[in-house]
Scaffold this active site. Structure first.
Site, mmCIF file in Angstrom:
data_model
loop_
_atom_site.group_PDB
_atom_site.id
_atom_site.type_symbol
_atom_site.label_atom_id
_atom_site.label_comp_id
_atom_site.label_asym_id
_atom_site.label_seq_id
_atom_site.Cartn_x
_atom_site.Cartn_y
_atom_site.Cartn_z
ATOM 1 N N GLU A 433 45.933 52.424 42.324
ATOM 2 C CA GLU A 433 46.489 51.173 41.844
ATOM 3 C C GLU A 433 46.569 51.177 40.321
ATOM 4 O OE1 GLU A 433 43.881 47.913 42.619
ATOM 5 O OE2 GLU A 433 45.098 46.473 41.486
ATOM 6 N N ASP A 506 41.252 48.648 42.766
ATOM 7 C CA ASP A 506 40.201 47.933 42.053
ATOM 8 C C ASP A 506 39.392 47.066 43.006
ATOM 9 O OD1 ASP A 506 40.968 48.978 39.667
ATOM 10 O OD2 ASP A 506 42.271 47.291 39.116
ATOM 11 N N ASP A 508 38.768 44.051 43.003
ATOM 12 C CA ASP A 508 39.031 42.632 42.760
ATOM 13 C C ASP A 508 40.062 42.127 43.777
ATOM 14 O OD1 ASP A 508 41.407 43.710 41.987
ATOM 15 O OD2 ASP A 508 41.211 43.215 39.861
ATOM 16 N N ASP A 510 43.255 41.360 43.567
ATOM 17 C CA ASP A 510 44.530 42.092 43.592
ATOM 18 C C ASP A 510 44.377 43.428 44.311
ATOM 19 O OD1 ASP A 510 46.133 40.281 42.448
ATOM 20 O OD2 ASP A 510 46.220 41.236 40.451
#
Ligand code: 0RA
Length: 643
Positions: A433, A506, A508, A510
């Site tokens: 990503e 990641d 998180d 997203d």
């Protein structure tokens, strides 16, 4: 055990009983599966099942399950009470027989034990054998009767202790710690099961009260379930917060050749298929003959109706099963005398006769329903028509991708940093990503066998979870080309260019969103690749903890805490939370996440991917309000998909 019985008359039959109980204690796994928490739960289910059978027979309205602070379990019902009179052939009461006799194949056969007569006493003796103590109390004929057992052996005989009104059976048992060690009860698992049972037995009240959990500060520790709508309430619950295409769920119940068939469904605006199937209140996660019967009835009835009403034109092909199941929420429950459970986890119903029984009950009722409810029928058919079109569009989109790739002459995407290894079984592809993390990964990788494909942060922004839109996306096309094995019906794993495809995102929201999307993509288009175990998820650390020159990485919150504890007192302790992969330099990324010697990868299972597909459908669903709520409620879960 034998001496405990010495005060009682001793017969050859008693010896048989003791041998039976001893067999259970020697091989508990054969009777309850295992001796961990699941086995412990199984004991409770066996006793509750008996009470529920009494409810199915129409004589019991309430079952209460209590887990007492000492870990013993008390199950109380308000049924007729187990008969207390002495059976002339055995010279024993039914109570004692039920509690001490193993039943061949686990079941009573024959008359008097029809479906609604239940499978009384199936497992009570097994529970008794595996309990250090068990007491049964029966209210019947104006008295309270009581008998006690230890490790399966009666230590007294059934006695009436006092006058009592009403009827019912109460069983209190202490699972034997010699068998179960320190196994623990899981409140969530138990309450989920009792909730399902309450749904499947309309009007039956089942309560679970666990003082054992309460004392441990666990919350919630009590639940009470009663659904007057039965499986119709179940279906409504599945569609909670969703746009629905029928004002009320379809419902049918009919007994045919001793098999009770009950089904309910209601379509929603989504795209997933949610069908919960049960046989004798046992969740058949892998379906089976009853589910097959339901599906064929649905497909046939809807095609027949759509043809007859000319919603399907003459030149149009029939709906496929998938077309008619898009957006369905359904519950199917069958109750039969001798269910055969198959498959590794026994989650599949095998009785061949049930397929036709369910098919005919559901088809007949559904044809009638469609005729009687033309508006609902129209909406369901429209939904199937849309699904059919979308499937055709997806096929075209797929073909286009393939043609375009062919026109490129099979050339690899420019942004793929390929590895030099040519043997797929030794090669890995990282889907990374973000451009900056992609850069670190390129810098840190072992070029010989690790390829890197950086993906744009937000790779897809479509409103609906439609396959054709997904496939049209440039980033997805690049993945298809890099992976090399084609997709859909044309998937050919022999052309797979890497035997490890590793999603690295990641930690998180997203990142979890992108991971969900990628998992969904692979699940829908390259399912076999997942089934063969080629898809993985990388696990980057959450924290870097530095103590002087020593560097440590923590992959879980727990790791961080224990590391900090261990390093406490050292000088120059610093802790950094990684918000994204891009914060790591190439060496760090190699050390923590990419080095095969030290990294840990999670292999994606079909279940993981299927769960992602569900999450994805919800995330991309049509209705905004529930979607928001869903994202808020599930952000953590989505993120922790791989934990
Ligand atoms: C056989 C016959 C009758 C009741 C039961 C079994 C029975 C068993 C269990 C096990 C747990 N709770 C139960 N409740 C009832 C009734 C026979 C009659 O009264 O005619």
């Amino acid at each position: 055990m034998a001496e405990l019985n010495s005060s009682l008359d001793y017969t050859a039959q008693d010896i048989q009983v003791l041998e039976g109980m001893e067999a259970v204690r020697l091989r508990p796994g054969m009777y309850i599966g295992s001796t961990d928490s699941r086995g412990l739960h199984h004991l409770i289910y066996e006793i509750v099942d008996n009470a529920v059978d009494e409810a199915m027979a129409g004589f019991c309205t309430k079952v209460s399950v209590r887990i007492l602070p000492d870990g013993s379990v008390k199950v109380e019902d308000d049924g007729r009470g187990i008969p207390v009179d002495v059976h002339p052939a055995t010279g024993k009461t039914a109570v004692e027989t039920v509690m001490t006799t193993l039943h061949a194949g686990g079941k009573f056969g024959g008359k008097g034990y029809q479906v609604s007569g239940g499978l009384h006493g199936v497992g009570a003796s097994v529970v008794n054998a595996l309990s250090s103590s068990l007491k049964v109390e029966v209210k019947r004929d104006g008295f309270l009767h009581e008998q006690n057992f230890e490790r399966g052996a009666a230590i007294d005989s059934l006695e009436s202790v006092k006058k009592a009104t009403g009827t019912g059976t109460t069983t209190t048992f202490m699972p034997d710690e010699k068998i179960f060690g320190t196994a623990e009860y899981d409140f969530g698992v138990l309450s989920q099961r009792f909730k399902e049972m309450a749904y499947l037995n309309r009007g039956l009240q089942i309560s679970l009260i666990s003082e054992w959990h309460k004392e441990q500060g666990y919350s919630p520790w009590k639940q009470n379930y009663k659904f007057d709508g039965g499986i119709v309430s179940f279906v409504s619950q599945l569609n909670h917060n969703k746009e629905v295409l029928q004002s009320d769920p379809f419902y049918v119940q009919k007994t045919i050749d001793n098999t009770m068939v009950e089904a309910s469904f209601q379509y929603n605006g989504g795209y997933s298929e949610q069908i919960y199937s049960f046989a004798n209140c046992i969740n058949t996660a892998d379906g089976g003959t009853h589910l097959t019967g339901f599906r064929t009835a649905l497909t046939r009835a809807l095609n027949g109706f759509a043809r007859k009403q000319k919603f399907l034109k003459e030149d149009q092909s029939n709906f496929s099963g998938e077309d008619v199941r898009e957006g369905i929420a359904a519950v199917l429950s069958v109750k039969l005398i001798d269910p055969q459970f198959e498959g590794q986890t026994k989650g599949k119903l095998g009785n061949a006769e049930v397929q036709g029984q369910v098919d005919s009950v559901v088809a007949e009722a559904l044809i009638y329903y469609l005729e009687e409810n033309p508006n609902e029928a129209r909406r369901i058919i429209d939904k199937s028509l849309t699904a059919q079109k979308a499937r055709e569009a997806a096929r075209k989109a797929r073909d286009m991708v393939l043609r375009k790739n062919a026109m490129d002459g099979g050339s690899l995407p420019g942004k793929l940093a390929d590895c030099s290894e040519k043997d797929p079984s030794l090669s890995e592809l990282y889907l990374v990503e973000g451009e900056s993390a992609g850069g670190s990964a390129k810098g840190g990788r072992e070029r010989k066998f690790q390829a890197i494909l950086p993906l744009k942060g937000k790779i897809l922004n479509v409103e609906k979870a439609r396959l054709d839109k997904m496939l049209g996306h440039e980033e997805i096309r690049v993945i298809i080309t890099a992976v090399g094995a084609n997709l859909g019906d044309d998937l050919n794993l022999e052309k797979l260019r890497y035997h490890k495809i590793i999603i690295m995102t990641d930690a998180d929201v997203d990142g979890s969103h992108i991971r969900t999307l990628l998992l969904t993509f692979f699940y829908r288009n390259m399912r076999q690749l997942i089934e063969e175990g080629y898809l993985y998820i990388a696990q980057p650390p959450l924290y870097k903890i530095q103590a002087g020159r020593e560097v440590h990485y923590a992959y879980l919150e727990n790791d961080k805490d224990s590391l900090l504890e261990k390093l406490e007192g050292k000088r120059g302790l610093s802790i950094q939370r990684y918000k994204g992969l891009g914060e790591m330099n190439p060496d760090q990324l190699w050390d923590t996440t990419m080095n095969p010697q030290t990294r840990s990868l999670l292999r994606v299972t079909a279940e993981d991917a299927e769960a992602a597909d569900r999450v994805f459908t919800e995330l991309m669903g049509e209705e905004v309000a529930p979607r928001k709520a869903f994202i808020q409620a599930n952000a953590a879960n989505v993120k922790n998909l791989d934990v």
